[in-house]
Motif scaffolding. Structure first.
Motif, short mmCIF file in Angstrom:
data_model
loop_
_atom_site.label_atom_id
_atom_site.label_comp_id
_atom_site.label_asym_id
_atom_site.label_seq_id
_atom_site.Cartn_x
_atom_site.Cartn_y
_atom_site.Cartn_z
N LEU A 11 23.62 35.97 10.37
CA LEU A 11 23.83 37.28 10.83
C LEU A 11 24.01 37.09 12.35
CD1 LEU A 11 21.40 39.55 9.05
CD2 LEU A 11 23.72 39.22 8.42
N SER A 12 24.66 37.97 12.84
CA SER A 12 25.00 38.01 14.41
C SER A 12 23.71 38.48 15.07
CB SER A 12 26.18 39.21 14.66
OG SER A 12 25.89 39.36 16.03
N ARG A 14 23.25 40.37 17.32
CA ARG A 14 23.46 41.62 17.68
C ARG A 14 22.86 42.40 16.41
NH1 ARG A 14 28.32 40.06 19.26
NH2 ARG A 14 29.36 40.82 17.62
N ALA A 15 22.60 42.02 15.15
CA ALA A 15 21.89 42.72 14.10
C ALA A 15 20.74 43.08 14.24
CB ALA A 15 22.31 41.65 12.83
N LYS A 16 20.59 44.31 13.95
CA LYS A 16 19.15 45.26 14.16
C LYS A 16 18.71 45.80 12.89
CE LYS A 16 19.80 45.40 18.70
NZ LYS A 16 19.31 44.11 19.42
N TRP A 29 21.71 45.56 7.26
CA TRP A 29 21.57 45.61 8.85
C TRP A 29 22.36 46.60 9.55
CZ3 TRP A 29 24.36 41.91 6.42
CH2 TRP A 29 25.68 41.72 6.98
N ARG A 30 22.15 46.95 10.87
CA ARG A 30 22.92 47.63 11.64
C ARG A 30 23.56 46.69 12.66
NH1 ARG A 30 21.31 51.23 15.09
NH2 ARG A 30 19.45 50.07 15.58
N GLU A 31 24.70 47.08 12.95
CA GLU A 31 25.27 46.18 13.94
C GLU A 31 26.44 47.26 14.65
OE1 GLU A 31 27.83 42.19 14.84
OE2 GLU A 31 26.69 42.28 13.15
N GLY A 32 26.45 47.38 16.20
CA GLY A 32 27.49 48.10 16.67
C GLY A 32 27.47 49.60 16.24
N TRP A 36 25.49 47.80 7.49
CA TRP A 36 26.32 46.63 6.60
C TRP A 36 25.58 46.17 5.49
CZ3 TRP A 36 31.19 45.01 7.67
CH2 TRP A 36 31.58 45.37 8.90
N ARG A 47 31.08 47.34 4.90
CA ARG A 47 30.36 48.22 5.95
C ARG A 47 30.02 49.53 5.03
NH1 ARG A 47 33.45 50.77 11.25
NH2 ARG A 47 31.53 52.20 11.86
#
Length: 84
Positions: A11-12, A14-16, A29-32, A36, A47
């Motif tokens: 995962l990136s 930036r994944a939260k 996860w959340r991203e931007g 997702w 998404r």
């Protein structure tokens, strides 16, 4: 995450709020600002619907929960188990 054949998906950074299902098939996860869902069996990431995803989690009872500006959403992951 590791797929059944031993290959790995990352995962990136930036994944939260990354959460993984009990048996490791699903990750959320959340991203931007978006939510997702990754299905490791089919190697597909989608998404999640909604604007401005605030929280994503997978409960032990196999439910995906996500909160957006549009409201609170729930998906029974068992429905996806029957498809793949």
């Amino acid at each position: 995450m590791e797929y059944g054949d031993g290959t790995v998906a990352g995962l990136s950074p930036r994944a939260k709020n990354v959460d993984v299902s009990r048996h490791g098939r699903f990750a959320a996860w959340r991203e931007g600002g978006a939510g997702w869902l990754l299905d490791a069996r089919t190697r597909t990431a989608v998404r999640l619907p909604g604007r401005e995803t605030d929280k994503v989690s997978i409960s032990n009872a196999r439910y995906l929960h996500w909160k957006t500006a549009d409201g609170y959403h729930v998906l029974d992951l068992a429905a996806l188990n029957d498809r793949g």
